[in-house]
Enzyme design. Sequence first.
Site, PDB file in Angstrom:
ATOM      1  N   GLY A  21     -13.888 -45.334  42.474  1.00 51.74           N
ATOM      2  CA  GLY A  21     -13.172 -45.466  43.457  1.00 51.74           C
ATOM      3  C   GLY A  21     -11.801 -45.105  43.019  1.00 51.74           C
ATOM      4  O   GLY A  21     -11.727 -44.135  42.017  1.00 51.74           O
ATOM      5  N   GLY A  23      -7.578 -44.005  42.443  1.00 49.96           N
ATOM      6  CA  GLY A  23      -6.280 -44.768  41.921  1.00 49.96           C
ATOM      7  C   GLY A  23      -5.023 -44.500  42.103  1.00 49.96           C
ATOM      8  O   GLY A  23      -5.198 -43.450  42.063  1.00 49.96           O
ATOM      9  N   ASP A  51      -8.022 -47.738  44.880  1.00 44.68           N
ATOM     10  CA  ASP A  51      -7.486 -48.700  43.818  1.00 44.68           C
ATOM     11  C   ASP A  51      -6.242 -49.213  43.899  1.00 44.68           C
ATOM     12  O   ASP A  51      -5.473 -48.101  43.520  1.00 44.68           O
ATOM     13  CB  ASP A  51      -7.953 -49.128  42.446  1.00 44.68           C
ATOM     14  CG  ASP A  51      -7.652 -49.696  41.951  1.00 44.68           C
ATOM     15  OD1 ASP A  51      -8.289 -50.614  41.771  1.00 44.68           O
ATOM     16  OD2 ASP A  51      -6.442 -49.588  40.695  1.00 44.68           O
ATOM     17  N   TYR A  56       2.463 -50.833  41.623  1.00 43.43           N
ATOM     18  CA  TYR A  56       2.427 -49.182  41.684  1.00 43.43           C
ATOM     19  C   TYR A  56       3.301 -48.447  42.904  1.00 43.43           C
ATOM     20  O   TYR A  56       4.294 -47.798  43.087  1.00 43.43           O
ATOM     21  CB  TYR A  56       1.105 -48.714  42.273  1.00 43.43           C
ATOM     22  CG  TYR A  56      -0.064 -49.197  41.199  1.00 43.43           C
ATOM     23  CD1 TYR A  56       0.302 -50.211  40.151  1.00 43.43           C
ATOM     24  CD2 TYR A  56      -1.302 -48.413  41.953  1.00 43.43           C
ATOM     25  CE1 TYR A  56      -0.899 -50.261  39.691  1.00 43.43           C
ATOM     26  CE2 TYR A  56      -2.524 -49.609  40.900  1.00 43.43           C
ATOM     27  CZ  TYR A  56      -1.930 -49.779  39.225  1.00 43.43           C
ATOM     28  OH  TYR A  56      -3.405 -49.935  38.866  1.00 43.43           O
ATOM     29  N   LYS A  85      -3.583 -56.178  44.399  1.00 42.06           N
ATOM     30  CA  LYS A  85      -4.011 -56.877  43.175  1.00 42.06           C
ATOM     31  C   LYS A  85      -2.042 -57.652  43.000  1.00 42.06           C
ATOM     32  O   LYS A  85      -1.321 -57.327  43.617  1.00 42.06           O
ATOM     33  CB  LYS A  85      -3.517 -56.108  41.436  1.00 42.06           C
ATOM     34  CG  LYS A  85      -4.396 -55.055  40.851  1.00 42.06           C
ATOM     35  CD  LYS A  85      -4.643 -54.627  40.081  1.00 42.06           C
ATOM     36  CE  LYS A  85      -6.140 -52.947  40.106  1.00 42.06           C
ATOM     37  NZ  LYS A  85      -4.757 -52.550  40.845  1.00 42.06           N
ATOM     38  N   HIS A 118      -3.083 -59.560  38.387  1.00 40.13           N
ATOM     39  CA  HIS A 118      -3.622 -58.232  37.901  1.00 40.13           C
ATOM     40  C   HIS A 118      -3.825 -58.021  36.256  1.00 40.13           C
ATOM     41  O   HIS A 118      -4.353 -56.873  35.321  1.00 40.13           O
ATOM     42  CB  HIS A 118      -1.871 -57.322  38.407  1.00 40.13           C
ATOM     43  CG  HIS A 118      -1.645 -55.873  37.610  1.00 40.13           C
ATOM     44  ND1 HIS A 118      -1.066 -54.612  38.847  1.00 40.13           N
ATOM     45  CD2 HIS A 118      -2.291 -55.247  37.230  1.00 40.13           C
ATOM     46  CE1 HIS A 118      -1.571 -54.086  38.331  1.00 40.13           C
ATOM     47  NE2 HIS A 118      -1.673 -53.476  37.461  1.00 40.13           N
ATOM     48  N   LYS A 271      -8.844 -40.884  39.041  1.00 39.52           N
ATOM     49  CA  LYS A 271      -6.595 -40.920  39.235  1.00 39.52           C
ATOM     50  C   LYS A 271      -6.439 -39.419  39.000  1.00 39.52           C
ATOM     51  O   LYS A 271      -6.783 -38.394  37.919  1.00 39.52           O
ATOM     52  CB  LYS A 271      -6.163 -41.747  38.768  1.00 39.52           C
ATOM     53  CG  LYS A 271      -4.618 -42.056  39.174  1.00 39.52           C
ATOM     54  CD  LYS A 271      -3.943 -43.199  38.481  1.00 39.52           C
ATOM     55  CE  LYS A 271      -3.818 -42.580  36.631  1.00 39.52           C
ATOM     56  NZ  LYS A 271      -3.124 -43.380  35.852  1.00 39.52           N
TER      57      LYS A 271
END
Length: 324
Positions: A21, A23, A51, A56, A85, A118, A271
């Site tokens: 995934g 990030g 994700d 964020y 999340k 989360h 990420k």
Amino acid sequence: MALKPDSYVVLNDGYKMPVIGFGTYAPDTYTKEQALESTKVAIEAGYRHIDGAFLYRNEVQVGQAIRSKIADGTVKREEIFYTGKLWGNNQAPERVRIGLEKSLKDLQLDYLDLFLIHFPVEFKPGDDLFPVDENGKLIFHNTDIRETWKAMEACRDAGLVRSIGVSNFNRRQLELILNMPGLKYKPVCNQVECHIFLNQSKLLEFCKSQDIVLVGYSVLGSSRVKGGVDQDSPKVLEDPILNTVAKKLSRSPAQVAMRYLLQRGIVALAKSFTPERIKQNFQALDFKLSDEDMKSLDEVNKNLRYLSIHPWKESPKYPYHDEY
């Protein structure tokens, strides 16, 4: 385990999650525009698992990136697996759907593929992400997590999410949900910090026994965000054993660090905001580590946690007092 760019794990509810995934969390040193552009690059590079999270504060931009890649024909919506999340200020049962609908609105999507609690730590319900009292101390709340889970199940029944799971839960907290009366849907996954220095072997064994997928974040270590990580802690990508294996295989340390998790059945979230690294990380799928390499990387484990979030220790739901 043979892995390909389109490899996935089948979740306990039948849906499929791609094994790598992208990030989207970014420290404040990065702009929201960078989150948009890097998500586009990731989708173009082959990532289909994105994700994200309300916390964020970039779901508007991430949603724009996804929709732009749908609009230009790169992907179809059903090919994207998006994780959102629920933040701790929305864990009270009556606020769970409010939190979810805010993410859906920001993303401009009709549904989430996966919705996670989360963090088990809960804050005072309301609009403040980190509510504090008059002395500046965080205000924690203590809703029974099983009540939160029932509200998550209701969101799934309403068609707003396809799968539901948790993040940063320890074994005891997972068992609270798994053993609750009237459980309708098991968590499909537990997303936790996981890398060669914190290989989560005991938690992984437990999750596998319950048909729960372990999803790893900070798989390449953690960026040195001031206040978040011990500045003197060792860096994953500088580990000598990891670098020896990488050199032998003519691979980057990041690719080997990710491949180590993938071969253990862990879904890895990568990420980066550098286009070349985004593409390079995705290539962790096209080679294999030998049993000997896997064993040598097993021995690198230090049970070192980068993100222990010490100010939250006063919460009765703080997960890291337990061994796993």
